[in-house]
Design a protein around this motif. Structure first.
Motif, PDB file in Angstrom:
ATOM      1  N   GLN A  89      -5.573  -5.523   6.738  1.00 50.19           N
ATOM      2  CA  GLN A  89      -4.384  -4.104   7.789  1.00 50.19           C
ATOM      3  C   GLN A  89      -4.123  -5.429   8.362  1.00 50.19           C
ATOM      4  N   ARG A  90      -4.424  -6.434   9.144  1.00 49.34           N
ATOM      5  CA  ARG A  90      -4.219  -7.650  10.077  1.00 49.34           C
ATOM      6  C   ARG A  90      -4.003  -9.177  10.200  1.00 49.34           C
ATOM      7  N   ARG A 143       2.819  -4.712   4.198  1.00 49.06           N
ATOM      8  CA  ARG A 143       2.805  -5.945   4.587  1.00 49.06           C
ATOM      9  C   ARG A 143       3.249  -7.313   4.149  1.00 49.06           C
ATOM     10  N   GLU A 200       0.828  -1.215   0.032  1.00 48.25           N
ATOM     11  CA  GLU A 200      -0.042   0.160   0.035  1.00 48.25           C
ATOM     12  C   GLU A 200       1.192   1.382   0.055  1.00 48.25           C
ATOM     13  N   GLU A 256      -9.100  -9.785   5.684  1.00 48.17           N
ATOM     14  CA  GLU A 256      -8.848  -8.533   5.976  1.00 48.17           C
ATOM     15  C   GLU A 256      -7.019  -8.332   6.039  1.00 48.17           C
TER      16      GLU A 256
END
Length: 107
Positions: free
Chosen positions: A76-77, A36, A31, A74
């Motif tokens: 993010q995590r 990540r 991103e 998802e």
């Protein structure tokens, strides 16, 4: 490890890295200037998430989709929010972006 420019913005890539002394396949998600990373292992059945080496599925809703059983994670995590492993999460791997490359952080 891997040049940041080798990962499209909003896209996935696969890389190998030592995790706890073992060579592991990682899923990288970019991103902008942030990346990540998770082990390339679905918590449902312990299989790789990619449908072919380094080829990952992304749903219309922006979820990483396990090619084997359709679990949706998802970004993010790494939490599974749909499919057979709902409530479980991918194992995060610490990475850092410096000097235009993505590097594994830690042992």
């Amino acid at each position: 490890m891997l040049a940041l420019e080798a990962i499209g913005d909003g896209a996935f890539a696969e890389a190998e890295a030592l995790v706890d002394g073992v060579s592991e396949s990682l899923v990288l998600y970019r991103e902008g200037d942030r990346v990540r990373a998770w082990l390339n292992i679905c918590p449902h059945a312990g299989r790789r998430l990619d449908w072919a080496p380094g080829q990952f599925l992304k749903s219309k809703d922006g979820l990483l989709v396990c090619a084997a059983h359709g679990a949706g994670f998802e970004l993010q995590r790494g939490e599974c929010i749909s499919g057979p492993c709902r409530g479980q999460s991918l194992r995060a791997v610490a990475v850092d972006v410096r000097d235009g490359a993505v590097w594994r952080v830690g042992p």
